[in-house]
Design a protein around this motif. Structure first.
Motif, PDB file in Angstrom:
ATOM      1  N   ARG A  41       1.182  -1.505   0.037  1.00 44.66           N
ATOM      2  CA  ARG A  41      -0.148  -0.109  -0.068  1.00 44.66           C
ATOM      3  C   ARG A  41       0.920   1.458  -0.103  1.00 44.66           C
ATOM      4  NH1 ARG A  41      -4.233   0.160   4.111  1.00 44.66           N
ATOM      5  NH2 ARG A  41      -4.634   2.057   3.024  1.00 44.66           N
ATOM      6  N   PHE A  42       0.519   2.092  -0.413  1.00 44.88           N
ATOM      7  CA  PHE A  42       0.870   3.358  -0.458  1.00 44.88           C
ATOM      8  C   PHE A  42       0.479   4.866   0.055  1.00 44.88           C
ATOM      9  CE2 PHE A  42       3.436   1.347  -3.593  1.00 44.88           C
ATOM     10  CZ  PHE A  42       4.641   1.377  -3.474  1.00 44.88           C
ATOM     11  N   PRO A  43       0.534   5.524   0.804  1.00 49.63           N
ATOM     12  CA  PRO A  43       1.720   5.643   1.125  1.00 49.63           C
ATOM     13  C   PRO A  43       2.170   4.335   1.808  1.00 49.63           C
ATOM     14  CG  PRO A  43       0.469   6.894   2.902  1.00 49.63           C
ATOM     15  CD  PRO A  43      -0.450   6.585   1.217  1.00 49.63           C
ATOM     16  N   ARG A  45       4.209   3.627   4.997  1.00 46.69           N
ATOM     17  CA  ARG A  45       4.615   4.454   5.613  1.00 46.69           C
ATOM     18  C   ARG A  45       5.799   4.489   7.389  1.00 46.69           C
ATOM     19  NH1 ARG A  45      -1.113   7.567   7.930  1.00 46.69           N
ATOM     20  NH2 ARG A  45      -2.463   7.027   6.442  1.00 46.69           N
ATOM     21  N   LEU A  57      -0.002  13.054   6.991  1.00 46.75           N
ATOM     22  CA  LEU A  57      -1.424  13.602   6.946  1.00 46.75           C
ATOM     23  C   LEU A  57      -2.895  12.487   8.639  1.00 46.75           C
ATOM     24  CD1 LEU A  57      -1.353   9.629   4.366  1.00 46.75           C
ATOM     25  CD2 LEU A  57      -2.934  12.507   4.503  1.00 46.75           C
ATOM     26  N   PHE A  72       5.359  11.901  -1.180  1.00 48.59           N
ATOM     27  CA  PHE A  72       5.026  10.681  -1.690  1.00 48.59           C
ATOM     28  C   PHE A  72       5.082   9.802  -2.796  1.00 48.59           C
ATOM     29  CE2 PHE A  72       1.359  12.680   0.685  1.00 48.59           C
ATOM     30  CZ  PHE A  72       0.484  11.719   0.889  1.00 48.59           C
ATOM     31  N   ARG A  76       7.253   6.389  -3.569  1.00 50.66           N
ATOM     32  CA  ARG A  76       6.988   4.952  -4.666  1.00 50.66           C
ATOM     33  C   ARG A  76       8.844   4.326  -4.217  1.00 50.66           C
ATOM     34  NH1 ARG A  76       2.390   7.751  -4.399  1.00 50.66           N
ATOM     35  NH2 ARG A  76       2.486  10.029  -5.803  1.00 50.66           N
ATOM     36  N   ARG A  97      -3.692   2.146  -3.406  1.00 52.75           N
ATOM     37  CA  ARG A  97      -3.052   3.538  -3.634  1.00 52.75           C
ATOM     38  C   ARG A  97      -2.031   3.360  -5.124  1.00 52.75           C
ATOM     39  NH1 ARG A  97      -6.431   7.068  -1.893  1.00 52.75           N
ATOM     40  NH2 ARG A  97      -7.812   6.421   0.361  1.00 52.75           N
ATOM     41  N   TYR A  98      -1.749   3.997  -6.255  1.00 46.71           N
ATOM     42  CA  TYR A  98      -0.139   4.444  -6.215  1.00 46.71           C
ATOM     43  C   TYR A  98      -0.391   6.304  -6.776  1.00 46.71           C
ATOM     44  CZ  TYR A  98       3.929   2.252  -9.326  1.00 46.71           C
ATOM     45  OH  TYR A  98       4.624   1.682 -10.092  1.00 46.71           O
ATOM     46  N   SER A 101      -3.390   8.342  -6.862  1.00 46.09           N
ATOM     47  CA  SER A 101      -3.421   9.055  -5.666  1.00 46.09           C
ATOM     48  C   SER A 101      -2.712   9.703  -5.603  1.00 46.09           C
ATOM     49  CB  SER A 101      -3.586   8.453  -4.212  1.00 46.09           C
ATOM     50  OG  SER A 101      -4.967   7.683  -4.677  1.00 46.09           O
ATOM     51  N   GLY A 102      -1.979   9.713  -6.184  1.00 47.54           N
ATOM     52  CA  GLY A 102      -0.418  10.737  -6.024  1.00 47.54           C
ATOM     53  C   GLY A 102      -0.585  11.928  -7.027  1.00 47.54           C
ATOM     54  N   PHE A 105      -4.819  14.062  -5.526  1.00 41.47           N
ATOM     55  CA  PHE A 105      -4.949  14.362  -4.207  1.00 41.47           C
ATOM     56  C   PHE A 105      -4.214  15.795  -4.769  1.00 41.47           C
ATOM     57  CE2 PHE A 105      -7.213  11.901  -0.674  1.00 41.47           C
ATOM     58  CZ  PHE A 105      -7.315  11.226  -1.966  1.00 41.47           C
ATOM     59  N   GLU A 149      -8.544  12.359   9.101  1.00 41.51           N
ATOM     60  CA  GLU A 149      -7.100  12.219   8.761  1.00 41.51           C
ATOM     61  C   GLU A 149      -7.202  13.353   7.717  1.00 41.51           C
ATOM     62  OE1 GLU A 149      -4.730   9.424   7.147  1.00 41.51           O
ATOM     63  OE2 GLU A 149      -3.797   9.246   9.070  1.00 41.51           O
ATOM     64  N   ARG A 150      -6.339  14.366   7.671  1.00 43.09           N
ATOM     65  CA  ARG A 150      -6.264  15.758   6.047  1.00 43.09           C
ATOM     66  C   ARG A 150      -7.391  14.567   5.134  1.00 43.09           C
ATOM     67  NH1 ARG A 150      -2.063  19.817   6.231  1.00 43.09           N
ATOM     68  NH2 ARG A 150      -0.642  18.739   7.767  1.00 43.09           N
ATOM     69  N   TYR A 151      -7.299  15.829   4.542  1.00 45.54           N
ATOM     70  CA  TYR A 151      -8.049  15.378   2.860  1.00 45.54           C
ATOM     71  C   TYR A 151      -9.490  14.208   3.161  1.00 45.54           C
ATOM     72  CZ  TYR A 151      -3.434  16.330   1.377  1.00 45.54           C
ATOM     73  OH  TYR A 151      -1.783  16.308   0.798  1.00 45.54           O
TER      74      TYR A 151
HETATM   75  N1  FDM Z   1      -2.702   9.985  -1.261  1.00 49.77           N
HETATM   76  C1  FDM Z   1      -1.319   9.464  -1.174  1.00 49.77           C
HETATM   77  C2  FDM Z   1      -1.899  11.300  -1.504  1.00 49.77           C
HETATM   78  O1  FDM Z   1      -2.239  12.408  -1.210  1.00 49.77           O
HETATM   79  N2  FDM Z   1      -0.865  11.275  -2.812  1.00 49.77           N
HETATM   80  C3  FDM Z   1      -0.240   9.963  -2.611  1.00 49.77           C
HETATM   81  O2  FDM Z   1       0.752   9.725  -3.572  1.00 49.77           O
HETATM   82  C4  FDM Z   1      -0.793   8.850  -1.583  1.00 49.77           C
HETATM   83  C5  FDM Z   1      -0.368   7.417  -2.266  1.00 49.77           C
HETATM   84  O3  FDM Z   1      -3.436   9.899   1.043  1.00 49.77           O
HETATM   85  F1  FDM Z   1      -5.613  10.645   1.969  1.00 49.77           F
HETATM   86  C6  FDM Z   1      -3.410  10.116   0.294  1.00 49.77           C
HETATM   87  C7  FDM Z   1      -4.833   9.712  -0.033  1.00 49.77           C
HETATM   88  C8  FDM Z   1      -5.352   9.744   1.491  1.00 49.77           C
HETATM   89  C9  FDM Z   1      -3.750   9.595   2.209  1.00 49.77           C
HETATM   90  O4  FDM Z   1      -4.419   7.383   3.086  1.00 49.77           O
HETATM   91  C10 FDM Z   1      -4.073   8.148   3.323  1.00 49.77           C
HETATM   92  P1  FDM Z   1      -4.553   5.412   3.453  1.00 49.77           P
HETATM   93  O5  FDM Z   1      -6.023   5.354   4.439  1.00 49.77           O
HETATM   94  O6  FDM Z   1      -3.082   4.913   4.432  1.00 49.77           O
HETATM   95  O7  FDM Z   1      -4.716   4.832   2.390  1.00 49.77           O
END
Ligand code: FDM
Length: 212
Positions: A41-43, A45, A57, A72, A76, A97-98, A101-102, A105, A149-151
């Motif tokens: 999974r990305f990110p 952590r 986040l 971010f 990867r 996510r890859y 999503s980067g 977002f 979390e943020r977003y």
């Molecule tokens: N996110 C995720 C980004 O903003 N950029 C990225 O490159 C990636 C991979 O991080 F809000 C954001 C998307 C989400 C948060 O949350 C990761 P989760 O719950 O670990 O997927």
């Protein structure tokens, strides 16, 4: 003849579409049908860069918007050697996510364009299949509140959805839209079918480079 490589399969989608559950179910199903498979999974952590992202986040730290975008991406790139090795060993990677999503977002923030956001991820291993779990905001709302979390706000998620829609117009990426409003098993069945097809179609093909 060289042995068959694994497929790089990515699940994307807005929050609460069920990506994490579906990644786990897909890996289990693939393993049971004799295809070695692992989730990522990305990110991620767990790395030093991932810890900076995680603190951001969780709103424990602030980072400038371009800077966090590049972190971010770096998160990867630092995993690319591991990913390539596993794929060469015949392991299919199911990635939560890859780069999509980067881009979605960051480009949902004011002052960012899609093109700038894509640049740092150009040349990453190209997914053989990207499934977008589609869920409209009303259905997402029925699945409960956003986290802290943020977003995690409905206005931001709406802009993110629009950015994903722009990214899905790119025919160089093998996008499949999945109706995530079905029950868990229905979504899983669709995902499994697309994944088995991708594994069979790409096992003798070289891994591509994203957006190149
Ligand atoms: N996110 C995720 C980004 O903003 N950029 C990225 O490159 C990636 C991979 O991080 F809000 C954001 C998307 C989400 C948060 O949350 C990761 P989760 O719950 O670990 O997927």
């Amino acid at each position: 003849m060289a042995s068959k490589r694994g497929a790089l399969i990515v699940l994307e989608g807005v929050d609460r579409a069920g990506k994490t559950t579906q990644c786990k179910k897909l890996v289990q199903a693939l393993q049971q049908s004799g295809h070695p498979a692992e989730t990522m999974r990305f990110p991620d952590r767990s790395t030093t860069i991932g810890q900076l992202i995680s603190a951001y986040l969780e709103k424990k730290s602030d980072l400038e918007d371009h800077t966090v975008h590049l972190l971010f991406s770096a998160n990867r790139w630092e995993l690319v050697p591991v990913m390539k090795k596993k794929l060469e060993q015949g392991i299919t990677l199911v990635v939560d996510r890859y780069a999509f999503s980067g881009v979605a977002f960051t480009s949902a923030k004011p002052g960012f364009c899609l093109d700038w956001c894509k640049r740092p991820d150009v040349g990453l291993p190209k997914p053989d299949l990207v499934m977008f779990l589609q869920l409209n905001p009303a259905e997402a709302a029925l699945r409960g509140q956003f986290g802290n979390e943020r977003y995690e706000t409905s206005a931001f998620q709406k802009s993110v959805q629009e950015k994903f829609e722009q990214l899905m117009k790119d025919p160089s990426v093998n996008w499949k839209v999945i109706d995530a409003s079905q029950n868990v098993e229905g979504v899983h069945a669709d995902i499994r079918t697309h994944s088995l097809n991708a594994i069979n179609e790409t096992q003798n093909m070289p891994l591509g480079e994203l957006w190149k």
